[in-house]
Design a protein around this motif. Structure first.
Motif, mmCIF file in Angstrom:
data_model
loop_
_atom_site.group_PDB
_atom_site.id
_atom_site.type_symbol
_atom_site.label_atom_id
_atom_site.label_comp_id
_atom_site.label_asym_id
_atom_site.label_seq_id
_atom_site.Cartn_x
_atom_site.Cartn_y
_atom_site.Cartn_z
ATOM 1 N N LEU A 537 0.812 -1.216 0.000
ATOM 2 C CA LEU A 537 0.000 0.000 0.000
ATOM 3 C C LEU A 537 0.844 1.263 0.000
ATOM 4 C CD1 LEU A 537 -2.821 1.365 0.356
ATOM 5 C CD2 LEU A 537 -2.454 1.214 2.822
ATOM 6 N N ARG A 538 0.501 2.162 -0.893
ATOM 7 C CA ARG A 538 1.019 3.517 -0.838
ATOM 8 C C ARG A 538 -0.160 4.437 -0.545
ATOM 9 N NH1 ARG A 538 4.282 7.484 -3.231
ATOM 10 N NH2 ARG A 538 6.010 6.283 -2.393
ATOM 11 N N PRO A 539 -0.235 4.978 0.663
ATOM 12 C CA PRO A 539 -1.244 5.988 0.957
ATOM 13 C C PRO A 539 -0.660 7.373 0.723
ATOM 14 C CG PRO A 539 -0.272 5.141 2.987
ATOM 15 C CD PRO A 539 0.558 4.620 1.844
ATOM 16 N N GLN A 540 -1.408 8.247 0.096
ATOM 17 C CA GLN A 540 -0.900 9.609 -0.097
ATOM 18 C C GLN A 540 -2.015 10.532 -0.572
ATOM 19 O OE1 GLN A 540 1.940 9.013 -3.669
ATOM 20 N NE2 GLN A 540 0.605 10.742 -4.220
ATOM 21 N N ALA A 541 -1.699 11.803 -0.622
ATOM 22 C CA ALA A 541 -2.684 12.789 -1.061
ATOM 23 C C ALA A 541 -2.604 12.967 -2.579
ATOM 24 C CB ALA A 541 -2.426 14.129 -0.368
ATOM 25 N N HIS A 542 -3.677 13.501 -3.162
ATOM 26 C CA HIS A 542 -3.711 13.548 -4.630
ATOM 27 C C HIS A 542 -2.843 14.644 -5.214
ATOM 28 C CE1 HIS A 542 -6.745 16.632 -4.064
ATOM 29 N NE2 HIS A 542 -7.605 15.774 -3.566
ATOM 30 N N ASP A 543 -2.455 15.629 -4.388
ATOM 31 C CA ASP A 543 -1.658 16.709 -4.968
ATOM 32 C C ASP A 543 -0.218 16.290 -5.247
ATOM 33 O OD1 ASP A 543 -1.392 16.453 -2.234
ATOM 34 O OD2 ASP A 543 -0.866 18.544 -1.907
ATOM 35 N N ILE A 544 0.198 15.145 -4.738
ATOM 36 C CA ILE A 544 1.566 14.721 -5.042
ATOM 37 C C ILE A 544 1.610 13.443 -5.875
ATOM 38 C CG2 ILE A 544 2.772 15.966 -3.212
ATOM 39 C CD1 ILE A 544 2.675 13.412 -1.538
ATOM 40 N N ILE A 545 0.553 13.216 -6.656
ATOM 41 C CA ILE A 545 0.595 12.110 -7.616
ATOM 42 C C ILE A 545 1.707 12.364 -8.633
ATOM 43 C CG2 ILE A 545 -0.656 11.042 -9.547
ATOM 44 C CD1 ILE A 545 -3.198 11.292 -7.883
ATOM 45 N N ARG A 546 1.817 13.622 -9.057
ATOM 46 C CA ARG A 546 2.785 13.923 -10.125
ATOM 47 C C ARG A 546 4.227 13.882 -9.616
ATOM 48 N NH1 ARG A 546 2.653 20.400 -11.416
ATOM 49 N NH2 ARG A 546 2.933 21.164 -9.308
ATOM 50 N N THR A 547 4.402 14.020 -8.311
ATOM 51 C CA THR A 547 5.763 14.002 -7.779
ATOM 52 C C THR A 547 6.078 12.655 -7.132
ATOM 53 O OG1 THR A 547 4.880 15.100 -5.811
ATOM 54 C CG2 THR A 547 5.997 16.474 -7.429
ATOM 55 N N TRP A 548 5.545 12.486 -5.925
ATOM 56 C CA TRP A 548 5.965 11.314 -5.152
ATOM 57 C C TRP A 548 5.512 10.002 -5.800
ATOM 58 C CZ3 TRP A 548 3.904 8.994 -0.053
ATOM 59 C CH2 TRP A 548 4.891 8.195 0.524
ATOM 60 N N LEU A 549 4.239 9.949 -6.155
ATOM 61 C CA LEU A 549 3.741 8.696 -6.708
ATOM 62 C C LEU A 549 4.423 8.377 -8.030
ATOM 63 C CD1 LEU A 549 0.178 7.320 -6.547
ATOM 64 C CD2 LEU A 549 1.523 7.059 -8.625
ATOM 65 N N SER A 562 9.741 -3.427 -11.640
ATOM 66 C CA SER A 562 8.655 -3.875 -10.774
ATOM 67 C C SER A 562 7.791 -2.688 -10.404
ATOM 68 C CB SER A 562 9.251 -4.489 -9.501
ATOM 69 O OG SER A 562 8.266 -4.635 -8.501
ATOM 70 N N LEU A 563 6.576 -2.990 -9.950
ATOM 71 C CA LEU A 563 5.803 -1.971 -9.257
ATOM 72 C C LEU A 563 6.400 -1.784 -7.871
ATOM 73 C CD1 LEU A 563 2.064 -2.973 -9.840
ATOM 74 C CD2 LEU A 563 3.223 -0.988 -10.787
ATOM 75 N N PRO A 564 6.331 -0.582 -7.327
ATOM 76 C CA PRO A 564 6.787 -0.408 -5.939
ATOM 77 C C PRO A 564 5.784 -0.965 -4.932
ATOM 78 C CG PRO A 564 6.062 1.693 -6.856
ATOM 79 C CD PRO A 564 5.978 0.698 -7.974
ATOM 80 N N TRP A 565 4.512 -0.958 -5.307
ATOM 81 C CA TRP A 565 3.440 -1.466 -4.450
ATOM 82 C C TRP A 565 2.251 -1.770 -5.340
ATOM 83 C CZ3 TRP A 565 2.340 3.172 -6.258
ATOM 84 C CH2 TRP A 565 3.174 4.252 -5.972
ATOM 85 N N THR A 566 1.342 -2.537 -4.818
ATOM 86 C CA THR A 566 0.230 -2.973 -5.661
ATOM 87 C C THR A 566 -0.985 -2.078 -5.550
ATOM 88 O OG1 THR A 566 -0.361 -4.459 -3.852
ATOM 89 C CG2 THR A 566 0.867 -5.393 -5.686
ATOM 90 N N HIS A 567 -1.030 -1.273 -4.482
ATOM 91 C CA HIS A 567 -2.236 -0.493 -4.246
ATOM 92 C C HIS A 567 -1.878 0.943 -3.878
ATOM 93 C CE1 HIS A 567 -6.620 -0.717 -3.096
ATOM 94 N NE2 HIS A 567 -6.286 0.522 -2.777
ATOM 95 N N ALA A 568 -2.567 1.887 -4.480
ATOM 96 C CA ALA A 568 -2.386 3.295 -4.111
ATOM 97 C C ALA A 568 -3.710 3.820 -3.580
ATOM 98 C CB ALA A 568 -1.934 4.115 -5.319
ATOM 99 N N ALA A 569 -3.694 4.259 -2.332
ATOM 100 C CA ALA A 569 -4.910 4.818 -1.730
ATOM 101 C C ALA A 569 -4.727 6.327 -1.620
ATOM 102 C CB ALA A 569 -5.159 4.209 -0.360
ATOM 103 N N ILE A 570 -5.517 7.049 -2.367
ATOM 104 C CA ILE A 570 -5.352 8.499 -2.442
ATOM 105 C C ILE A 570 -6.380 9.157 -1.531
ATOM 106 C CG2 ILE A 570 -5.244 10.470 -3.989
ATOM 107 C CD1 ILE A 570 -3.224 8.263 -4.652
ATOM 108 N N SER A 571 -5.889 9.867 -0.555
ATOM 109 C CA SER A 571 -6.816 10.483 0.396
ATOM 110 C C SER A 571 -7.250 11.848 -0.104
ATOM 111 C CB SER A 571 -6.155 10.628 1.760
ATOM 112 O OG SER A 571 -5.067 11.520 1.665
ATOM 113 N N GLY A 572 -8.367 12.279 0.423
ATOM 114 C CA GLY A 572 -8.872 13.600 0.074
ATOM 115 C C GLY A 572 -8.256 14.660 0.963
ATOM 116 N N TRP A 573 -8.788 15.849 0.832
ATOM 117 C CA TRP A 573 -8.316 16.956 1.636
ATOM 118 C C TRP A 573 -9.326 17.264 2.726
ATOM 119 C CZ3 TRP A 573 -6.718 20.424 -3.037
ATOM 120 C CH2 TRP A 573 -5.369 20.205 -3.334
#
Length: 851
Positions: A537-549, A562-573
RNA sequence: GGGCGGUUAGCUCAGUGGUAGAGCACCGGCCUUACACGCCGGCUGUCACAGGUUCGAAUCCUGUACCGCCCACCA
C-alpha cells in the motif's frame, strides 16, 4: 472466555491515550514480525511528513485512514510492516536552519569538526561548510521528529517505531547515491548543459513537477522590426526586455501573411541585430500578430524552437535573474550599430527583469519601434511552487533521468496498480502523458543528498565534466565537497590536474521516490527485501501524484522492473467550512494536539474515518463529538454487558440468535468493505449495529437476562459474544476505548486479536441459522417501536395498559422476547406483559389479518 | 482550452433501477439502578436544471449550470 471481568466503577475516556500508548510500546504490540514470508506480510509505504513544517489536521485525517487499514490487516493475521519516515531533506529545512542558527552554507569551505552553533543567531550569518550545515539540519530536525512522533503515538498510529527513517539520514543518502550510480551506469542518468527552468531567488534548477502557474498581470507590447528592404513587421510580446536575446522571428509555415518573409532577415529594434525569419508549426497565427520573436529564452516554446531550428544562444539573464554584461560588435554579439547597441544594453545590464523591462520599453519608445500603447492583460506565468518570482530559463549543467522514452511503460505500470478511488489513475496518466522533458534531478542547494561524483580539473584549472570519477559503492554515502576520490590527495582539490566535487544535491523527490527501497532494505538487507517488496500500500494525497507517486513508480520500474506497491490509496483533503482546502495561510488551521486533547483521539479518528477514501471532507467538530459519544457509549454498554456474566449457558433464545445472525452479516459486510479500503462504510455499518444493539436489543432482553434460568444464560452469553465481536470490529477505528474494554475481561491486546468471522459466530451459535430467529428480532423491534410511539404520542405513564393492533399483512408473525416462543410454537397469544426500561406495560396484541 | 470529481433535509453525508435515508441541529417528552456525556418520540426534501431510455430514474444516457481539483495556456 475469562470468568470475572473487572469493570471500573465509572469508566471514562480520560487518560486512555497515555495509558495504552505506553503499554503498547512496552508489549511491542505493533512490532513487525520479521519471520513472516511475503504472503504473510502487509507492507505500507508511509508518507514521510515534512518535519520542518507542522502537522495539521489534514495529516491526522489521512494518516488515520492508513492506520485503520493497518490495524485491520494486523487483526487478519498479516505481519504489518508499518514504518514511519521523516522528510527532513530539502529547502524547507534549509530555510529553517538558516534562520534558527543564523548560518549560511558555503560548500567551498572545509568541514570544521570543532564547529558549534552560536547561542544566538548572529548578524550577518556565519558561513559554514556543507557537512557542518547538514549537522545543524540533522540536529534541528531531530527535535521536530520527537514532537511528530509524540503526536502520532497520541493519535494511536500503530506504527512500528523501531522502523523509522529520515530522508536525510545516512541510510537514505546511501541508497539515493547507490540508485543514482546504477542509473548512471545504465545510461539512464546523464548530465547536460542545457536551458533549464530556474528559480532566480533560490538560484537552482527546478523540475516540471515543481511548477505551478499563477495568474500575473502583464501587458502586450507591439514592437516593430525593420526588414532589410526598408519595410517592417510587427510582433507582440509580453517580455520586451528580451529583445536583445532575440535570435529569430517565427511564423506558421501556412501563414500567407508572412510566407514571403520567411528565409529573409530582419533587424531587431534598438540593438540592430540581424535575425532570420523562420517557419515552425508551433507558431500560432491566432496569437498576437501571428509572428513571434524567439528569444533565448523566454519560455519553453522558445527552447523547442531554438533546439529544432538550430538557432544560436544569446542569453541575457544570469542565474541571479539580472541582465548579465554583454559585449557588442565584432568581438561580441552581432549588430549593425554596435555602439548604440552597447550603450542601450549597458543601461539595462545588471537590472532584474522587471526593471529591465521598463527601461527597454523606454528605449523602444524613443526609437519609435513601440507601436501604440501597451495593452494590459493577465496571463499565467510559471513559478516554482515555493518561489515568489517567475521562473526564468537559464542555461546550466544539470543531471537528468531519462524518462521521455518510457512514458508508455509508465502508463502501463499505472494500470497495474489498484487505485482507490479508481479515477485517480486518470490523474497519473494525464501527468505521464503530459511530460515534456526528462526529469531534472540536480539542485544547486546544500541540504540534500550530494551526487557521489568528482571531476578532473584540467591544466587550465577548469573542471572537465566529461571526466567523471564516481565513488566506490563501498564508501557510500560520500560528500564530494569533503571526501576525496580514490587515487587523489585532499591537497589536489580544485588545483590543475586535481579534482573537484560535484557541487549539487539531488532533488528531494529523487530521495523520496526511493521510500520503498529505503524501508524494505534494497541492496542492504536481502532478507527483509524478500519479505516486504513490492509493498502492498502507498497511501498519499492527490496533490503529489505527479511528484511522489510518479517518481516512485519510475524508480521501481528502472531499478527493479517492478511496481513499488500494488495499491495506491489516495486520500482527500480536509476542507474548511468555506469548502476551501485548509491551509496555514488562511489562518484556519487547528492544531492537531489541541483537537486530540479536547475531543480524545478516538473521537478525532472517528471523524477522520467517516471521510471516505479520496473524498474531500469538511472539518467538523460536530462529528468528533459524535465519535466521543460513541466511545463513551461503548464504555457504558460494555460495563452493562459485563455486569452479569452468570449463569453461563448456550444461546437458545430466538431473539438472541437473531441478533447474532445480524451480527454475522455485519461481520461479512464490514470485512468486504475493509478489504476494498472502504473503511468509512465499515465504520458506518458497525456503528449502526452497535446503536441498535444498545437501544433495541439490550432493552428487549435486560429483564430476561436478570433471571437465573437458561433464558437468562442465553441473553448473557449472546450479549458478551456480541460485545466481543463489536470490540474487534471497532478496534481499528477506536483503538483506545476498545482496548480499554478488552482489558476488562480478555487477555492480550484487542489489536492482536483475530478479526471476527461469520463462521466463528456460527460455530458458537450452532449450525444452520433459523431464519425465524431473525424474523423474531425484526418483529420484536417493530412492536417495540409501536409501543414507544404510542406511549410518546399519548403521553402514557408507566404501568398503564397499552393496546397494539398488529397486522400480519405479509404473513409474518410478531414476536417479542418471551412472546416469541409462544408464537413460534404456534400458540395463540393474545396478551402478554412486556418490559420496557424499568417499568412494565401490559400489552394486548391482537393478531388480525386484514385480508 | 482538455480532463476528473461533486451537487440528496438548515448542517455533515449515506444511498448505482423498485414506496427518499442517517447523524447533527431543532421541537416535545422522560432522572427508566449501564450511560442525563443518557433515553423515547416528532418536524424537515422540486434528490442542481432540462431532455431521453424504462412499466418504473436520486440511480442509466445526452446536454446545461454551479462548486472543487488536475493538466495545458508566458509570443
Amino acid at each position: 472466555m475469562s470468568s470475572s471481568p473487572s469493570v471500573p466503577e465509572k469508566p471514562a475516556l480520560e487518560g486512555l491515550e497515555d495509558k495504552w500508548t505506553r503499554r503498547w510500546d512496552e508489549a511491542g504490540v505493533y512490532r513487525f514480525d520479521r519471520s513472516a514470508d511475503r504472503a504473510g506480510v502487509y507492507a505500507i509505504d508511509t508518507p514521510p511528513p515534512t518535519v520542518s513544517g507542522s502537522l495539521h489536521v489534514g495529516h491526522v485525517f489521512s494518516y488515520t485512514h492508513t492506520d485503520v487499514i493497518a490495524r485491520f490487516q494486523r487483526m487478519r493475521g498479516r505481519a504489518v510492516f508499518y514504518p514511519m519516515g521523516w522528510d527532513d531533506n530539502g529547502l524547507p529545512t534549509e530555510r529553517r536552519v538558516q534562520n534558527y542558527f543564523g548560518v549560511r552554507c558555503d560548500p567551498s569551505l572545509p568541514y570544521d569538526p570543532a564547529f558549534a552553533a552560536p547561542a544566538t543567531p548572529p548578524k550577518p550569518p556565519v558561513s559554514v561548510s556543507r557537512p557542518n550545515f547538514i549537522e545543524l539540519c540533522t540536529a534541528l530536525t531531530a527535535e521536530d521528529e520527537k514532537a511528530f512522533e509524540h503526536l502520532w503515538r497520541h493519535l494511536g498510529l500503530s506504527v512500528d517505531w523501531s522502523l523509522t527513517y529520515a530522508t536525510i539520514g545516512r541510510h537514505a543518502q546511501r541508497l539515493s547515491q547507490l540508485a543514482f550510480l546504477r542509473l548512471l551506469a545504465s545510461g539512464r542518468a546523464y548530465q547536460i548543459e542545457a536551458p533549464t527552468l530556474w528559480d532566480i531567488d533560490f538560484r537552482t534548477a527546478v523540475a516540471q513537477a515543481e511548477l505551478e502557474d499563477r495568474e500575473t498581470p502583464g501587458a502586450y507590447y507591439r514592437v516593430r522590426f525593420a526588414t532589410r528592404d526598408g519595410g517592417h513587421v510587427d510582433i507582440e510580446t509580453t517580455r520586451p526586455e528580451l529583445i536583445p536575446a532575440c535570435v529569430a522571428l517565427v511564423a506558421h509555415p501556412d501563414d500567407a501573411r508572412y510566407r514571403a518573409l520567411v528565409g529573409r532577415e530582419v533587424l531587431t529594434p534598438v540593438f540592430g541585430v540581424p535575425v532570420p525569419v523562420v517557419a515552425h508549426p508551433l507558431a500560432d497565427p491566432e496569437k498576437g500578430s501571428g509572428i513571434a520573436m524567439i528569444c533565448t529564452f523566454g519560455d519553453l516554446t522558445d527552447v523547442t524552437w531554438w533546439r529544432e531550428l538550430s538557432l544560436p544562444v544569446r542569453a541575457v539573464i544570469g542565474p541571479s535573474g539580472t541582465f548579465r554584461p554583454v559585449v557588442w560588435g565584432s568581438d561580441g554579439w552581432p549588430s549593425v550599430a554596435p555602439a548604440s547597441a552597447q550603450s542601450a544594453y549597458d543601461s539595462i545590464a545588471g537590472l532584474p527583469a522587471a526593471k529591465a523591462r521598463a527601461r527597454t520599453v523606454d528605449l523602444l519608445r524613443e526609437s519609435g519601434a513601440l507601436q501604440g500603447d501597451p495593452r494590459p492583460i493577465t496571463h499565467h506565468v510559471k513559478f516554482y511552487e515555493k518561489g515568489d518570482r517567475p521562473l526564468e530559463i537559464v542555461t546550466s549543467r544539470q543531471w537528468f533521468i531519462r524518462t521521455m522514452d518510457i512514458r508508455d511503460q509508465l502508463v502501463e505500470r499505472g494500470r497495474q496498480i489498484t487505485w482507490t478511488p479508481a479515477h485517480m489513475r486518470t490523474r497519473y496518466e494525464n501527468w505521464v502523458n503530459g511530460l515534456n522533458g526528462d526529469w531534472c534531478i540536480s539542485r544547486q542547494r546544500f541540504f540534500g543528498v550530494p551526487f557521489p561524483v568528482w571531476y578532473r580539473v584540467g591544466a587550465d584549472g577548469t573542471p572537465d565534466y566529461s571526466a567523471c570519477c564516481v565513488a566506490d559503492v563501498s564508501r557510500l554515502p560520500v560528500d564530494p565537497s569533503t571526501d576525496v576520490p580514490e587515487g587523489f590527495a585532499p591537497s589536489q582539490r580544485g588545483v590543475p590536474g586535481g579534482f573537484v566535487g560535484d557541487p549539487d544535491v539531488m532533488d528531494t523527490w529523487a530521495t523520496s521516490s526511493l521510500t520503498p527501497f529505503i524501508v524494505c532494505g534494497w541492496e542492504t538487507d536481502p532478507d527483509l527485501w524478500r519479505r516486504t517488496f513490492p509493498m502492498d500500500l502507498r497511501p498519499q494525497a492527490h496533490d503529489i501524484i505527479r511528484t511522489w507517486l510518479f517518481s516512485t513508480v519510475l524508480r521501481a520500474h528502472l531499478a527493479e522492473d517492478s511496481l513499488p506497491w500494488t495499491h495506491a490509496a489516495i486520500s482527500g483533503w480536509v476542507l474548511d467550512p468555506d469548502r476551501k482546502k485548509m491551509s496555514k495561510s488562511k489562518g484556519n488551521v487547528v492544531t492537531p494536539m489541541g483537537l486530540l486533547e479536547e475531543h480524545g483521539s478516538d473521537a478525532v479518528r472517528y471523524w477522520a474515518a467517516r471521510g471516505g477514501p479520496g473524498v474531500d471532507t469538511a472539518f467538523d467538530v460536530g462529528q468528533m463529538k459524535v465519535g466521543r459519544r460513541l466511545a463513551i457509549k461503548l464504555l457504558n454498554a460494555s460495563k452493562f454487558v459485563l455486569s452479569k456474566t452468570e449463569p453461563a449457558g448456550p444461546v437458545t433464545e430466538a431473539l438472541d440468535r437473531g441478533m447474532l445472525q445480524e451480527l454475522a452479516a455485519l461481520v461479512d459486510s464490514a470485512t468486504r468493505h475493509l478489504e476494498a479500503y472502504d473503511y468509512a462504510a465499515a465504520l458506518r455499518e458497525t456503528e449502526e449495529f452497535f446503536w441498535r444493539f444498545c437501544d433495541d436489543y439490550i432493552e428487549l432482553v435486560k429483564r430476561r437476562r436478570a433471571g437465573d434460568d437458561t433464558a437468562a444464560a442465553s441473553a448473557a452469553t449472546a450479549s458478551q459474544l456480541a460485545l466481543d465481536v463489536m470490540l474487534r470490529l471497532l478496534a481499528p477505528f477506536l483503538p483506545y476505548v476498545t482496548e480499554e474494554v478488552w482489558s476488562w475481561w480478555r487477555e492480550g491486546s484487542v489489536h492482536r486479536a483475530a478479526w471476527p468471522t461469520a463462521a466463528e459466530l456460527g460455530a458458537l451459535v450452532g449450525p444452520a441459522p433459523d431464519e425465524r430467529d431473525a424474523i423474531a428480532l425484526v418483529h420484536a423491534r417493530e412492536v417495540t417501536a409501536l409501543i414507544r410511539q404510542e406511549r410518546s404520542t399519548h403521553k402514557w405513564g408507566f404501568a398503564k395498559p397499552l393496546r397494539v393492533r398488529f397486522h400480519l399483512a405479509d404473513r409474518r408473525e410478531p414476536a417479542w422476547d418471551a412472546i416469541e416462543r409462544d408464537i413460534l410454537a404456534g400458540n395463540n397469544v393474545t396478551s402478554h406483559t412486556v418490559t420496557f426500561g424499568a417499568a412494565e406495560d401490559a400489552v394486548h396484541i391482537e393478531l388480525a389479518d386484514p385480508a
